[in-house]
Design an enzyme around this catalytic site. Structure first.
Site, mmCIF file in Angstrom:
data_model
loop_
_atom_site.group_PDB
_atom_site.id
_atom_site.type_symbol
_atom_site.label_atom_id
_atom_site.label_comp_id
_atom_site.label_asym_id
_atom_site.label_seq_id
_atom_site.Cartn_x
_atom_site.Cartn_y
_atom_site.Cartn_z
ATOM 1 N N THR A 125 50.319 -51.650 38.945
ATOM 2 C CA THR A 125 50.168 -51.331 40.368
ATOM 3 C C THR A 125 49.724 -49.891 40.591
ATOM 4 O O THR A 125 50.005 -49.011 39.764
ATOM 5 C CB THR A 125 51.530 -51.555 41.076
ATOM 6 N N ASP A 126 49.091 -49.649 41.738
ATOM 7 C CA ASP A 126 48.719 -48.271 42.095
ATOM 8 C C ASP A 126 49.954 -47.433 42.435
ATOM 9 O O ASP A 126 49.877 -46.203 42.486
ATOM 10 C CB ASP A 126 47.717 -48.261 43.267
ATOM 11 N N GLU A 127 51.106 -48.105 42.661
ATOM 12 C CA GLU A 127 52.305 -47.348 43.062
ATOM 13 C C GLU A 127 52.805 -46.406 41.969
ATOM 14 O O GLU A 127 53.572 -45.487 42.251
ATOM 15 C CB GLU A 127 53.438 -48.303 43.474
ATOM 16 N N TYR A 151 61.172 -49.716 41.841
ATOM 17 C CA TYR A 151 60.101 -50.654 41.467
ATOM 18 C C TYR A 151 58.975 -49.920 40.731
ATOM 19 O O TYR A 151 58.599 -50.284 39.609
ATOM 20 C CB TYR A 151 59.538 -51.358 42.719
ATOM 21 N N LYS A 155 57.621 -50.155 36.791
ATOM 22 C CA LYS A 155 56.243 -50.522 36.419
ATOM 23 C C LYS A 155 55.613 -49.395 35.588
ATOM 24 O O LYS A 155 54.884 -49.650 34.626
ATOM 25 C CB LYS A 155 55.389 -50.792 37.665
#
Ligand code: NAD
Ligand code: DAU
Length: 338
Positions: A125-127, A151, A155
């Site tokens: 993810t870009d997060e 989260y 990741k």
């Protein structure tokens, strides 16, 4: 080719399985999913009974169990979608995020290595890159990791393990870090499907904080095409950022849904902000564009129209999710067979 997909009963995984079955009908698809609250086998009912498709109810955080599946099936490639994926849930209870996203990914890497160095693609993810100010340049593959929720931290940890297995053990890996997906089969806890479901029932839609947080929206089928390209043509040991070229703040998304569903602004309810709420994500996808020729094809307005149409046409699908009936599907259709 035999492809093993983890998390295939979830939103993106199910879309990817449909994409793959259509694109490569001669391939064998193995779907491994624990069927958490987010796993819904109704997403894949068209494939039930097909000779090319097999489902295992297996937890990737259980090494013995997942290793047995990989050993028995000997896939040519593994694509890892399985994760706890909802930021709000990670704030309420991070334990499962650490277990599945970190330990689960580690188990898959270990098993891929032990069973003949299987090609491994990790969906991230870009997060992991943190939060941008409005005038910051978009994230790219060189942006330093700066995760800010349980989260995104889990990741980020999984991404590091994937790259460690490449550098240390020569495992043939790639990673894609993509922005917010939307489209069919998304669980109605995420912004777009939740708001569609609420408005269908004339319930207000809860906007966090000032509603000005920005996300980059990617139609899920465009994401599936990107993963396909990275898996088949991406350079090993590389990360590819995947974005939708559609930065919108949450108010804009809400107004768009209200407009398409014929509802007024009075349906918006501003509520307390998410803890540690990342302000903005944005993706520079020039690497995957120049190396692999990928770019998003679905225009945001078209994608939103198609998504709302899908939720209207498939009302029973999300109503079954709301009532919990979707969880009976495995019991009723699979457990009897085994
Ligand atoms: P989702 O929550 O809809 O689906 C996750 C799936 O993984 C479910 O079917 C669930 O049952 C399964 N799963 C969870 N724990 C498991 C375990 N221990 N063992 C086996 N299966 C397990 O998630 P999604 O939105 O489809 O996201 C898929 C992947 O893409 C995730 O890795 C997520 O981090 C990543 N991602 C999602 C988005 C997005 O906008 N949705 C954007 C970028 C990256
Ligand atoms: O950027 C990629 C990420 O996108 C993925 O890695 C995650 O798995 C996925 O869940 C998604 O995370 P977000 O937190 O951005 O998605 P969510 O749909 O939960 O929220 C989108 C934005 O809308 C965010 O700014 C929070 C806000 N929001 C969300 C909900 C559920 C609201 O204002 N109200 C809500 O009820």
């Amino acid at each position: 080719m035999k492809i093993l997909i983890t998390g295939g009963a979830g939103f993106i995984g199910a879309n990817f399985i449909h994409y793959w079955a259509k694109q490569y009908p001669q391939d064998q698809i193995i779907n491994v999913d624990k069927l958490t609250y987010a796993g819904n086998l109704e997403n894949l009912k068209e494939l039930d009974g097909s000779d090319n498709y097999k489902f295992y109810k297996t937890d990737i955080a259980d090494f013995a169990a997942i290793n047995k599946v990989i050993k028995d099936e000997k896939p040519d490639a593994i694509v890892n979608f399985a994760a706890e994926s909802h930021v709000d849930r990670s704030i309420l209870g991070p334990d499962e995020f650490v277990k599945t996203n970190i330990e689960g990914t580690y188990n898959l890497l270990k098993s891929a290595r032990e069973n003949g160095n299987i090609r491994f693609h990790h969906v991230s993810t870009d997060e992991v890159y943190g939060s941008l100010e409005m005038d910051d340049p978009a994230f790219n593959e060189k942006t330093p990791y700066d995760p800010r929720s349980p989260y995104s931290a889990s990741k980020a940890a999984s991404d590091h393990l994937v790259m460690a297995y490449f550098h240390t053990f020569d495992l043939p890996v790639t990673i894609s870090n993509c922005s917010n997906n939307y489209g069919p089969y998304q669980f109605p806890e995420k912004l777009i499907p939740l708001f569609i479901a609420n408005l269908t029932d004339d319930k207000k839609v809860p906007l966090y904080g000032d509603g000005m947080n920005v996300r980059d929206w990617l139609y899920v089928e465009d994401h599936c095409r990107a993963i396909d390209l990275v898996l088949k043509k991406g350079r090993l040991g590389e990360t590819y950022c995947v974005g939708g070229a559609a930065e919108r703040n949450n108010r804009e998304i809400t107004y768009k849904i209200l407009e398409l569903m014929g509802k007024g602004e009075e349906m918006i309810e501003f509520i307390e902000d998410r803890k540690g709420h990342d302000r903005r994500y944005a993706i520079d996808f020039s690497k995957i564009k120049s190396e692999l020729g990928w770019e998003p094809e679905v225009d945001f307005d078209e994608g939103m129209k198609a998504t709302i149409e899908w939720y209207k046409k498939n009302e029973q699908w999300w109503r079954n999710v709301m009532t919990g009936d979707y969880q009976k599907y495995f019991e009723e259709n699979y457990s009897k067979r085994d």
